[in-house]
Each structure stands twice: as C-alpha cells, then as structure tokens.
Scaffold this motif. Sequence first.
Motif, mmCIF file in Angstrom:
data_model
loop_
_atom_site.group_PDB
_atom_site.id
_atom_site.type_symbol
_atom_site.label_atom_id
_atom_site.label_comp_id
_atom_site.label_asym_id
_atom_site.label_seq_id
_atom_site.Cartn_x
_atom_site.Cartn_y
_atom_site.Cartn_z
ATOM 1 N N UNK A 151 -2.916 -4.251 -3.154
ATOM 2 C CA UNK A 151 -3.237 -3.104 -2.310
ATOM 3 C C UNK A 151 -1.980 -2.244 -2.256
ATOM 4 N N UNK A 152 -2.100 -1.033 -2.788
ATOM 5 C CA UNK A 152 -0.944 -0.136 -2.849
ATOM 6 C C UNK A 152 -0.971 0.788 -1.639
ATOM 7 N N UNK A 153 0.201 1.238 -1.222
ATOM 8 C CA UNK A 153 0.287 2.074 -0.024
ATOM 9 C C UNK A 153 -0.443 3.403 -0.219
ATOM 10 N N UNK A 154 -0.115 4.116 -1.300
ATOM 11 C CA UNK A 154 -0.737 5.415 -1.584
ATOM 12 C C UNK A 154 -1.029 5.514 -3.075
ATOM 13 N N UNK A 155 -2.138 6.173 -3.405
ATOM 14 C CA UNK A 155 -2.536 6.287 -4.802
ATOM 15 C C UNK A 155 -3.131 7.660 -5.063
ATOM 16 N N UNK A 156 -2.674 8.290 -6.138
ATOM 17 C CA UNK A 156 -3.211 9.568 -6.595
ATOM 18 C C UNK A 156 -3.851 9.315 -7.962
ATOM 19 N N UNK A 157 -5.183 9.314 -8.005
ATOM 20 C CA UNK A 157 -5.906 8.978 -9.241
ATOM 21 C C UNK A 157 -5.649 9.986 -10.354
ATOM 22 N N UNK A 158 -5.614 11.272 -10.043
ATOM 23 C CA UNK A 158 -5.446 12.285 -11.090
ATOM 24 C C UNK A 158 -4.113 12.153 -11.805
ATOM 25 N N UNK A 159 -3.114 11.586 -11.119
ATOM 26 C CA UNK A 159 -1.781 11.419 -11.706
ATOM 27 C C UNK A 159 -1.500 9.965 -12.100
ATOM 28 N N UNK A 160 -2.435 9.059 -11.752
ATOM 29 C CA UNK A 160 -2.212 7.616 -11.937
ATOM 30 C C UNK A 160 -0.881 7.211 -11.296
ATOM 31 N N UNK A 161 -0.623 7.780 -10.113
ATOM 32 C CA UNK A 161 0.644 7.610 -9.404
ATOM 33 C C UNK A 161 0.447 6.733 -8.170
ATOM 34 N N UNK A 162 1.308 5.741 -8.048
ATOM 35 C CA UNK A 162 1.313 4.820 -6.911
ATOM 36 C C UNK A 162 2.623 5.024 -6.151
ATOM 37 N N UNK A 163 2.517 5.165 -4.832
ATOM 38 C CA UNK A 163 3.701 5.294 -3.978
ATOM 39 C C UNK A 163 3.747 4.079 -3.069
ATOM 40 N N UNK A 164 4.878 3.389 -3.086
ATOM 41 C CA UNK A 164 5.084 2.212 -2.241
ATOM 42 C C UNK A 164 6.237 2.498 -1.278
ATOM 43 N N UNK A 165 6.054 2.122 -0.020
ATOM 44 C CA UNK A 165 7.109 2.250 0.983
ATOM 45 C C UNK A 165 7.605 0.860 1.335
ATOM 46 N N UNK A 166 8.907 0.711 1.347
ATOM 47 C CA UNK A 166 9.524 -0.600 1.547
ATOM 48 C C UNK A 166 10.355 -0.652 2.820
ATOM 49 N N UNK A 167 10.018 -1.608 3.679
ATOM 50 C CA UNK A 167 10.812 -1.871 4.874
ATOM 51 C C UNK A 167 11.764 -3.025 4.621
ATOM 52 N N UNK A 168 12.350 -3.537 5.670
ATOM 53 C CA UNK A 168 13.331 -4.619 5.567
ATOM 54 C C UNK A 168 12.750 -5.848 4.873
ATOM 55 N N UNK A 169 11.462 -6.076 5.049
ATOM 56 C CA UNK A 169 10.767 -7.205 4.424
ATOM 57 C C UNK A 169 11.004 -7.243 2.914
ATOM 58 N N UNK A 170 11.135 -6.075 2.311
ATOM 59 C CA UNK A 170 11.294 -5.975 0.859
ATOM 60 C C UNK A 170 12.721 -6.261 0.396
ATOM 61 N N UNK A 171 13.628 -6.520 1.321
ATOM 62 C CA UNK A 171 14.994 -6.888 0.959
ATOM 63 C C UNK A 171 15.105 -8.376 0.620
ATOM 64 N N UNK A 172 14.112 -9.143 1.017
ATOM 65 C CA UNK A 172 14.079 -10.581 0.727
ATOM 66 C C UNK A 172 13.992 -10.790 -0.789
ATOM 67 N N UNK A 173 14.784 -11.734 -1.297
ATOM 68 C CA UNK A 173 14.868 -11.958 -2.748
ATOM 69 C C UNK A 173 13.508 -12.291 -3.359
ATOM 70 N N UNK A 174 12.750 -13.187 -2.743
ATOM 71 C CA UNK A 174 11.451 -13.557 -3.311
ATOM 72 C C UNK A 174 10.479 -12.385 -3.258
ATOM 73 N N UNK A 175 10.570 -11.562 -2.212
ATOM 74 C CA UNK A 175 9.711 -10.375 -2.126
ATOM 75 C C UNK A 175 10.098 -9.367 -3.201
ATOM 76 N N UNK A 176 11.393 -9.228 -3.475
ATOM 77 C CA UNK A 176 11.834 -8.318 -4.533
ATOM 78 C C UNK A 176 11.302 -8.764 -5.895
ATOM 79 N N UNK A 177 11.302 -10.064 -6.132
ATOM 80 C CA UNK A 177 10.758 -10.589 -7.386
ATOM 81 C C UNK A 177 9.266 -10.287 -7.494
#
Length: 119
Positions: free
Chosen positions: A52-78
């Motif tokens: 499940x992606x945060x934001x998606x633009x179908x015409x551009x096939x573009x996905x935007x993801x926003x990362x909070x502190x949770x994404x600093x965890x090594x296993x989450x980064x992997x």
Amino acid sequence: MSKIHNHKYLEERRKELRKNLTSAEAALWKYLKGKQLDGRKFRRQHSILNYIVDFYCASEKLIIELDGAYHLDFSQQNYDYERTQNLEKLGFKVIRFENKLIFENITDVLEKICSCFKN
C-alpha cells in the motif's frame, strides 16, 4: 498481466489508512487532491501488489512515499529498499520524502514531484 492494483483483500486496510493519515500525509494531500498539482490525479493509500503506497499518480506511474522516524530502523530500511526495487521493476517511479520536509519545505517537495512528470 494479472491485476496488480487494489486487491480486494487490502481494501479494508486501505480505507483504515485513508481515515488515519499521518499529519505529513494530510498536509501533502492538501496539495495533491483534486488535480491541483499540474492537473495530475493522485490517489492516497493505493495498493500495488501486496504494497500500500502513500500516494500514486497513474498517468505518471509515480509513487510518493513519506517516511517518519519508523523508517530509520535498519530492518525497515531494508524492507523499503526491497519494496522500491520490486515496484521499479514493474515500471513505477518511487520517490521518498522525510515527513519533516513536508512541513519545512513544501515548495521543494512539490517541485521535486513535478520534476518527475513526463509533461
């Protein structure tokens, strides 16, 4: 190719995430909703494969993801890296922003998003 978008089994989770946006997601959504950004239609909490992606633009096939502190965890980064690789193999472009950037410099964020448009 079989259906890869918005699998039924993820529908309730997508709805739950849309109802409970993070403050950064809500702030960015104000700029993306209603084709406000260069006439592009964005969806929030859209699913592709099992992701499940945060934001998606179908015409551009573009996905935007926003990362909070949770994404600093090594296993989450992997996990994020592997997820991005899988989505890019399907032809999607994935861009990521730290949550704080949404509040500190929304202009740069919006310019970066627009720079990904094919025009």
